[in-house]
Design a protein around this motif. Structure first.
Motif, PDB file in Angstrom:
ATOM      1  N   ASN A  29      -8.847  -5.211  -3.288  1.00  0.00           N
ATOM      2  CA  ASN A  29      -7.411  -4.563  -3.198  1.00  0.00           C
ATOM      3  C   ASN A  29      -7.601  -3.244  -2.203  1.00  0.00           C
ATOM      4  OD1 ASN A  29      -6.418  -6.179  -5.464  1.00  0.00           O
ATOM      5  ND2 ASN A  29      -7.359  -4.747  -6.910  1.00  0.00           N
ATOM      6  N   THR A  30      -6.610  -3.542  -1.245  1.00  0.00           N
ATOM      7  CA  THR A  30      -6.520  -2.444  -0.119  1.00  0.00           C
ATOM      8  C   THR A  30      -4.962  -2.573   0.121  1.00  0.00           C
ATOM      9  OG1 THR A  30      -7.307  -2.097   2.001  1.00  0.00           O
ATOM     10  CG2 THR A  30      -6.739  -4.444   1.740  1.00  0.00           C
ATOM     11  N   LYS A  31      -4.860  -1.703   1.042  1.00  0.00           N
ATOM     12  CA  LYS A  31      -3.423  -1.574   1.586  1.00  0.00           C
ATOM     13  C   LYS A  31      -3.383  -1.920   3.074  1.00  0.00           C
ATOM     14  CE  LYS A  31      -2.041   2.211  -1.489  1.00  0.00           C
ATOM     15  NZ  LYS A  31      -1.554   3.482  -1.484  1.00  0.00           N
ATOM     16  N   LEU A  32      -2.140  -2.499   3.525  1.00  0.00           N
ATOM     17  CA  LEU A  32      -2.075  -2.744   5.128  1.00  0.00           C
ATOM     18  C   LEU A  32      -2.125  -1.529   5.765  1.00  0.00           C
ATOM     19  CD1 LEU A  32       1.069  -5.027   4.661  1.00  0.00           C
ATOM     20  CD2 LEU A  32      -1.315  -5.856   5.129  1.00  0.00           C
ATOM     21  N   THR A  33      -1.626  -0.262   5.439  1.00  0.00           N
ATOM     22  CA  THR A  33      -1.607   0.660   6.176  1.00  0.00           C
ATOM     23  C   THR A  33      -3.052   1.177   6.463  1.00  0.00           C
ATOM     24  OG1 THR A  33      -1.052   2.185   4.291  1.00  0.00           O
ATOM     25  CG2 THR A  33       0.663   1.587   5.817  1.00  0.00           C
ATOM     26  N   ASN A  34      -4.080   0.902   5.617  1.00  0.00           N
ATOM     27  CA  ASN A  34      -5.342   1.373   5.753  1.00  0.00           C
ATOM     28  C   ASN A  34      -6.183   0.675   7.056  1.00  0.00           C
ATOM     29  OD1 ASN A  34      -5.595   2.558   3.307  1.00  0.00           O
ATOM     30  ND2 ASN A  34      -6.773   1.158   2.241  1.00  0.00           N
ATOM     31  N   PHE A  35      -5.545  -0.586   7.323  1.00  0.00           N
ATOM     32  CA  PHE A  35      -5.961  -1.188   8.704  1.00  0.00           C
ATOM     33  C   PHE A  35      -4.869  -0.936   9.700  1.00  0.00           C
ATOM     34  CE2 PHE A  35      -8.087  -3.126   5.445  1.00  0.00           C
ATOM     35  CZ  PHE A  35      -9.280  -3.357   5.936  1.00  0.00           C
ATOM     36  N   SER A  36      -4.072   0.201   9.880  1.00  0.00           N
ATOM     37  CA  SER A  36      -3.051   0.475  10.692  1.00  0.00           C
ATOM     38  C   SER A  36      -1.859  -0.383  10.909  1.00  0.00           C
ATOM     39  CB  SER A  36      -3.635   0.961  12.397  1.00  0.00           C
ATOM     40  OG  SER A  36      -4.442   1.921  11.719  1.00  0.00           O
ATOM     41  N   ILE A  37      -1.652  -1.420   9.907  1.00  0.00           N
ATOM     42  CA  ILE A  37      -0.611  -2.425   9.949  1.00  0.00           C
ATOM     43  C   ILE A  37       0.489  -1.754   9.400  1.00  0.00           C
ATOM     44  CG2 ILE A  37      -0.194  -4.913   9.231  1.00  0.00           C
ATOM     45  CD1 ILE A  37      -3.003  -5.351   8.881  1.00  0.00           C
ATOM     46  N   ASP A  38       1.513  -1.807  10.003  1.00  0.00           N
ATOM     47  CA  ASP A  38       2.954  -1.443   9.314  1.00  0.00           C
ATOM     48  C   ASP A  38       3.385  -2.532   8.480  1.00  0.00           C
ATOM     49  OD1 ASP A  38       3.225   1.005  10.720  1.00  0.00           O
ATOM     50  OD2 ASP A  38       3.948   0.255  12.597  1.00  0.00           O
ATOM     51  N   PRO A  39       3.759  -2.522   7.133  1.00  0.00           N
ATOM     52  CA  PRO A  39       4.128  -3.485   6.649  1.00  0.00           C
ATOM     53  C   PRO A  39       5.478  -4.504   7.212  1.00  0.00           C
ATOM     54  CG  PRO A  39       3.638  -1.661   5.067  1.00  0.00           C
ATOM     55  CD  PRO A  39       3.565  -1.355   6.471  1.00  0.00           C
ATOM     56  N   PRO A  40       5.443  -5.510   7.222  1.00  0.00           N
ATOM     57  CA  PRO A  40       6.758  -6.067   8.022  1.00  0.00           C
ATOM     58  C   PRO A  40       7.953  -6.172   7.227  1.00  0.00           C
ATOM     59  CG  PRO A  40       4.514  -7.660   7.927  1.00  0.00           C
ATOM     60  CD  PRO A  40       4.309  -6.465   7.090  1.00  0.00           C
TER      61      PRO A  40
END
Length: 191
Positions: A155-166
């Motif tokens: 389990n992780t977050k998109l923002t952990n990978f510098s991805i802005d949730p679309p």
């Protein structure tokens, strides 16, 4: 000098013989066809899943007595655009968020694995959208003949990978930050 060589030779011979089984136990493995890789997430409208059954991977494993003892190294990667949801618009939004024109691949590099039997804990690095972050998660290992299957999730977050949730529909539909990466992969020895 000859006397010294006679004394040292048995020691060197013993060291070489005792390390021979360890060297033989390390075997190079490759990812079997049709691995199951999946990313689950959600939005304000509905939950979504993106899957791929195409990936490549290699591992060097130590197997003793037909039992997995350790993994020296392992890498699994998939083309980012091989992930499919079944909805073209969702896929295109995901590829844009991952910036797949620059970041073609999603990769996991194993750094350490601990455990015994079928329960292990993996530590390594995920590289997603060009950003590498450490990860630690449980892994279940099963064996069939000389093949080993690894199953787990992270389990992780998109923002952990510098991805802005679309977002979609002028921002009225928002992707949730939380995602779950799941996998079921089988490795077989390289013959």
């Amino acid at each position: 000098m000859k006397n010294r060589i006679k004394k040292v030779f048995p020691i060197i011979l013993f060291i070489l013989i005792s390390t021979l089984p360890v060297l033989k136990a390390q075997t190079k493995y490759t990812l079997s066809p049709s691995p199951e890789l999946k990313i689950d997430g959600g939005s304000t409208l509905h939950d979504w899943t993106m899957t791929t059954n195409t990936a490549k991977g290699e591992a060097i494993m130590v197997v003793e007595g037909n039992q997995l003892k350790s993994i020296q190294s392992a890498i699994v990667s998939a083309q980012a655009e091989s992930l499919k949801s079944g909805t073209k618009g969702l896929d295109n939004n995901a590829y844009k968020a991952l910036d797949t024109s620059k970041n073609k691949e999603i990769r996991f590099t194993l750094k350490e694995i601990t455990g015994t039997g079928s329960s292990f804990q993996a530590k390594g690095d995920f590289t997603i959208a060009g950003v590498t972050k450490p990860a630690s998660f449980p892994v279940k290992v099963t064996q069939s003949g000389n093949k080993f299957t690894f199953e787990g999730s992270f389990n992780t977050k998109l923002t952990n990978f510098s991805i802005d949730p679309p977002t979609a529909l002028l921002g009225t539909v928002k992707t949730k930050d939380e995602v779950k990466i799941s996998f079921k992969t089988t490795f077989q020895p390289i013959n």
